[in-house]
Design a protein around this motif. Sequence first.
Motif, mmCIF file in Angstrom:
data_model
loop_
_atom_site.group_PDB
_atom_site.id
_atom_site.type_symbol
_atom_site.label_atom_id
_atom_site.label_comp_id
_atom_site.label_asym_id
_atom_site.label_seq_id
_atom_site.Cartn_x
_atom_site.Cartn_y
_atom_site.Cartn_z
ATOM 1 N N ALA A 25 -22.067 19.618 32.774
ATOM 2 C CA ALA A 25 -21.904 20.217 34.105
ATOM 3 C C ALA A 25 -22.761 19.500 35.137
ATOM 4 N N SER A 26 -24.039 19.316 34.855
ATOM 5 C CA SER A 26 -24.912 18.622 35.814
ATOM 6 C C SER A 26 -24.590 17.129 35.850
ATOM 7 N N PHE A 27 -24.204 16.543 34.719
ATOM 8 C CA PHE A 27 -23.821 15.130 34.650
ATOM 9 C C PHE A 27 -22.640 14.873 35.595
ATOM 10 N N VAL A 28 -21.644 15.724 35.551
ATOM 11 C CA VAL A 28 -20.455 15.600 36.396
ATOM 12 C C VAL A 28 -20.831 15.816 37.865
ATOM 13 N N LYS A 29 -21.613 16.848 38.110
ATOM 14 C CA LYS A 29 -22.027 17.187 39.480
ATOM 15 C C LYS A 29 -22.805 16.032 40.131
ATOM 16 N N GLU A 48 -17.150 31.947 20.443
ATOM 17 C CA GLU A 48 -17.181 32.667 21.721
ATOM 18 C C GLU A 48 -18.527 32.487 22.406
ATOM 19 N N GLU A 49 -19.610 32.517 21.633
ATOM 20 C CA GLU A 49 -20.950 32.360 22.194
ATOM 21 C C GLU A 49 -21.109 31.001 22.862
ATOM 22 N N ARG A 50 -20.609 29.969 22.210
ATOM 23 C CA ARG A 50 -20.709 28.619 22.779
ATOM 24 C C ARG A 50 -19.867 28.505 24.045
ATOM 25 N N ALA A 51 -18.677 29.110 24.038
ATOM 26 C CA ALA A 51 -17.816 29.065 25.228
ATOM 27 C C ALA A 51 -18.519 29.719 26.414
ATOM 28 N N VAL A 52 -19.150 30.854 26.190
ATOM 29 C CA VAL A 52 -19.866 31.547 27.264
ATOM 30 C C VAL A 52 -21.037 30.688 27.757
ATOM 31 N N SER A 53 -21.754 30.059 26.839
ATOM 32 C CA SER A 53 -22.888 29.205 27.204
ATOM 33 C C SER A 53 -22.428 28.014 28.058
ATOM 34 N N ALA A 57 -23.156 27.223 32.249
ATOM 35 C CA ALA A 57 -23.680 25.952 32.786
ATOM 36 C C ALA A 57 -22.762 25.394 33.871
ATOM 37 N N PHE A 58 -21.471 25.479 33.668
ATOM 38 C CA PHE A 58 -20.535 24.959 34.662
ATOM 39 C C PHE A 58 -20.522 25.833 35.914
ATOM 40 N N ALA A 59 -20.626 27.137 35.755
ATOM 41 C CA ALA A 59 -20.677 28.037 36.910
ATOM 42 C C ALA A 59 -21.936 27.775 37.737
ATOM 43 N N GLU A 60 -23.068 27.595 37.070
ATOM 44 C CA GLU A 60 -24.333 27.328 37.771
ATOM 45 C C GLU A 60 -24.273 26.036 38.581
ATOM 46 N N ASN A 61 -23.472 25.083 38.134
ATOM 47 C CA ASN A 61 -23.338 23.798 38.828
ATOM 48 C C ASN A 61 -22.117 23.747 39.747
ATOM 49 N N ASN A 62 -21.411 24.864 39.840
ATOM 50 C CA ASN A 62 -20.222 24.958 40.687
ATOM 51 C C ASN A 62 -19.199 23.872 40.337
#
Length: 182
Positions: A25-29, A48-53, A57-62
Amino acid sequence: MIKFGPSGNCESFYAEGYSHTEEAASFVKKRGLDCFEYSFGRGVLMSEERAVSIGKAFAENNVKISVHAPYYINFAGTEENAGKSINYLIESAKKVKLLGGNRVIFHPASQGRLKREEAVELTLKRLYTLRDMNVDVIVMHGPTGCCFRTARLLESDGVRVVTTGMSENDFILGAGEKLVET
Protein backbone atom coordinates in the motif's frame (compact mmCIF):
# COMPACT_ATOMS: atom_id res chain seq x y z
CA MET A 1 -11.92 8.91 -12.22
CA ILE A 2 -9.34 6.59 -13.73
CA LYS A 3 -6.94 4.95 -11.31
CA PHE A 4 -3.60 3.32 -12.03
CA GLY A 5 -1.60 0.72 -10.17
CA PRO A 6 0.09 -2.67 -10.41
CA SER A 7 -1.24 -6.17 -10.31
CA GLY A 8 0.77 -7.82 -7.58
CA ASN A 9 4.20 -7.00 -6.23
CA CYS A 10 7.02 -6.33 -8.69
CA GLU A 11 10.71 -7.19 -8.43
CA SER A 12 11.59 -3.71 -7.15
CA PHE A 13 9.16 -4.19 -4.25
CA TYR A 14 11.24 -7.11 -3.01
CA ALA A 15 14.57 -5.55 -4.04
CA GLU A 16 13.81 -2.56 -1.80
CA GLY A 17 13.36 -4.89 1.19
CA TYR A 18 9.59 -5.17 1.28
CA SER A 19 8.09 -8.61 1.85
CA HIS A 20 4.44 -8.34 2.92
CA THR A 21 1.45 -7.26 0.86
CA GLU A 22 0.43 -4.85 3.63
CA GLU A 23 3.61 -2.92 2.72
CA ALA A 24 2.49 -2.72 -0.93
CA ALA A 25 0.00 0.00 0.00
CA SER A 26 2.69 2.53 0.94
CA PHE A 27 4.99 1.25 -1.85
CA VAL A 28 2.26 1.98 -4.43
CA LYS A 29 1.35 5.32 -2.83
CA LYS A 30 4.99 6.52 -2.84
CA ARG A 31 5.05 6.02 -6.59
CA GLY A 32 2.01 8.21 -7.14
CA LEU A 33 -0.27 5.29 -7.93
CA ASP A 34 -3.70 4.88 -6.42
CA CYS A 35 -4.83 1.27 -6.83
CA PHE A 36 -3.57 -2.29 -6.56
CA GLU A 37 -4.81 -5.64 -7.86
CA TYR A 38 -4.30 -8.64 -5.60
CA SER A 39 -4.03 -11.79 -7.68
CA PHE A 40 -5.71 -15.01 -6.64
CA GLY A 41 -4.32 -16.44 -9.88
CA ARG A 42 -3.64 -19.87 -8.40
CA GLY A 43 -6.45 -19.99 -5.86
CA VAL A 44 -8.23 -17.99 -3.17
CA LEU A 45 -5.79 -18.93 -0.43
CA MET A 46 -5.96 -16.02 2.02
CA SER A 47 -7.31 -16.12 5.57
CA GLU A 48 -10.00 -13.67 6.61
CA GLU A 49 -7.61 -12.17 9.17
CA ARG A 50 -4.96 -11.53 6.53
CA ALA A 51 -7.53 -9.99 4.16
CA VAL A 52 -8.64 -7.57 6.88
CA SER A 53 -5.01 -6.71 7.70
CA ILE A 54 -4.17 -6.00 4.05
CA GLY A 55 -7.39 -4.04 3.60
CA LYS A 56 -6.58 -1.86 6.61
CA ALA A 57 -3.13 -1.00 5.19
CA PHE A 58 -4.61 -0.02 1.84
CA ALA A 59 -7.37 2.06 3.45
CA GLU A 60 -4.82 3.92 5.60
CA ASN A 61 -2.88 4.79 2.43
CA ASN A 62 -6.01 5.68 0.46
CA VAL A 63 -5.15 3.10 -2.22
CA LYS A 64 -8.04 1.20 -3.81
CA ILE A 65 -7.75 -2.56 -4.01
CA SER A 66 -9.30 -5.11 -6.35
CA VAL A 67 -8.73 -8.81 -6.85
CA HIS A 68 -8.11 -11.02 -9.85
CA ALA A 69 -9.97 -14.30 -9.49
CA PRO A 70 -8.17 -17.58 -10.30
CA TYR A 71 -6.95 -17.91 -13.87
CA TYR A 72 -8.43 -21.38 -14.27
CA ILE A 73 -12.04 -20.15 -14.20
CA ASN A 74 -13.81 -21.58 -17.23
CA PHE A 75 -17.50 -21.04 -17.85
CA ALA A 76 -17.13 -22.99 -21.11
CA GLY A 77 -15.90 -26.10 -19.32
CA THR A 78 -17.80 -29.07 -17.98
CA GLU A 79 -20.72 -28.56 -15.59
CA GLU A 80 -18.43 -29.55 -12.72
CA ASN A 81 -15.74 -27.05 -13.75
CA ALA A 82 -18.31 -24.30 -14.31
CA GLY A 83 -19.67 -24.92 -10.82
CA LYS A 84 -16.16 -24.66 -9.40
CA SER A 85 -15.65 -21.47 -11.41
CA ILE A 86 -18.72 -19.87 -9.82
CA ASN A 87 -17.38 -20.87 -6.40
CA TYR A 88 -13.98 -19.30 -7.20
CA LEU A 89 -15.80 -16.07 -8.08
CA ILE A 90 -17.86 -16.19 -4.89
CA GLU A 91 -14.73 -16.78 -2.78
CA SER A 92 -12.94 -13.95 -4.59
CA ALA A 93 -15.92 -11.65 -3.96
CA LYS A 94 -15.94 -12.50 -0.26
CA LYS A 95 -12.24 -11.72 0.02
CA VAL A 96 -12.43 -8.45 -1.93
CA LYS A 97 -15.06 -7.24 0.55
CA LEU A 98 -12.78 -8.11 3.47
CA LEU A 99 -9.96 -6.30 1.67
CA GLY A 100 -12.17 -3.21 1.39
CA GLY A 101 -12.46 -3.41 -2.39
CA ASN A 102 -15.40 -3.83 -4.71
CA ARG A 103 -14.03 -5.21 -8.00
CA VAL A 104 -13.27 -8.76 -9.05
CA ILE A 105 -11.49 -9.23 -12.37
CA PHE A 106 -11.61 -12.57 -14.14
CA HIS A 107 -11.30 -14.25 -17.53
CA PRO A 108 -14.60 -16.07 -18.05
CA ALA A 109 -13.67 -18.88 -20.42
CA SER A 110 -11.32 -20.81 -22.62
CA GLN A 111 -12.59 -22.40 -25.80
CA GLY A 112 -10.64 -25.60 -25.31
CA ARG A 113 -11.80 -28.33 -27.68
CA LEU A 114 -15.24 -26.85 -28.18
CA LYS A 115 -16.33 -25.08 -31.32
CA ARG A 116 -16.25 -21.32 -30.84
CA GLU A 117 -20.05 -21.05 -30.96
CA GLU A 118 -20.46 -23.74 -28.30
CA ALA A 119 -17.96 -22.07 -25.98
CA VAL A 120 -19.67 -18.68 -26.39
CA GLU A 121 -23.12 -20.17 -25.69
CA LEU A 122 -21.96 -21.98 -22.55
CA THR A 123 -20.14 -18.90 -21.30
CA LEU A 124 -23.15 -16.68 -21.91
CA LYS A 125 -25.48 -19.09 -20.14
CA ARG A 126 -23.21 -19.24 -17.14
CA LEU A 127 -22.57 -15.47 -17.03
CA TYR A 128 -26.24 -15.12 -16.11
CA THR A 129 -25.21 -16.43 -12.72
CA LEU A 130 -23.47 -13.08 -12.18
CA ARG A 131 -26.75 -11.29 -12.88
CA ASP A 132 -28.45 -13.50 -10.32
CA MET A 133 -25.72 -12.51 -7.83
CA ASN A 134 -26.60 -8.81 -8.40
CA VAL A 135 -23.27 -7.89 -9.99
CA ASP A 136 -23.32 -4.15 -10.82
CA VAL A 137 -21.49 -4.22 -14.15
CA ILE A 138 -19.49 -6.60 -16.32
CA VAL A 139 -16.62 -5.10 -18.33
CA MET A 140 -15.86 -7.30 -21.32
CA HIS A 141 -12.32 -6.55 -22.47
CA GLY A 142 -11.88 -8.23 -25.82
CA PRO A 143 -12.50 -8.07 -29.56
CA THR A 144 -15.73 -6.48 -30.73
CA GLY A 145 -16.99 -9.64 -32.44
CA CYS A 146 -16.35 -11.80 -29.39
CA CYS A 147 -18.10 -9.47 -26.97
CA PHE A 148 -20.95 -7.93 -28.96
CA ARG A 149 -23.49 -10.74 -29.09
CA THR A 150 -22.86 -11.90 -25.54
CA ALA A 151 -23.01 -8.33 -24.21
CA ARG A 152 -26.29 -7.55 -25.98
CA LEU A 153 -27.97 -10.73 -24.76
CA LEU A 154 -26.89 -10.01 -21.19
CA GLU A 155 -28.05 -6.38 -21.46
CA SER A 156 -31.46 -7.42 -22.78
CA ASP A 157 -31.87 -9.40 -19.56
CA GLY A 158 -30.90 -6.54 -17.27
CA VAL A 159 -27.13 -6.91 -16.87
CA ARG A 160 -25.13 -3.71 -17.33
CA VAL A 161 -22.28 -4.50 -19.73
CA VAL A 162 -19.56 -2.31 -21.21
CA THR A 163 -17.14 -3.54 -23.86
CA THR A 164 -13.75 -2.29 -25.00
CA GLY A 165 -13.94 -3.50 -28.62
CA MET A 166 -10.28 -4.39 -29.12
CA SER A 167 -8.69 -4.56 -32.60
CA GLU A 168 -5.81 -6.76 -33.79
CA ASN A 169 -3.29 -4.02 -32.97
CA ASP A 170 -4.66 -3.77 -29.44
CA PHE A 171 -3.66 -7.36 -28.74
CA ILE A 172 -0.09 -6.56 -29.66
CA LEU A 173 0.09 -3.07 -28.18
CA GLY A 174 -1.89 -3.62 -24.97
CA ALA A 175 -5.24 -1.83 -25.46
CA GLY A 176 -4.78 0.41 -22.42
CA GLU A 177 -6.50 3.32 -24.16
CA LYS A 178 -9.53 1.12 -24.85
CA LEU A 179 -9.95 0.56 -21.12
CA VAL A 180 -9.61 4.30 -20.49
CA GLU A 181 -12.31 5.03 -23.09
CA THR A 182 -14.62 2.41 -21.58
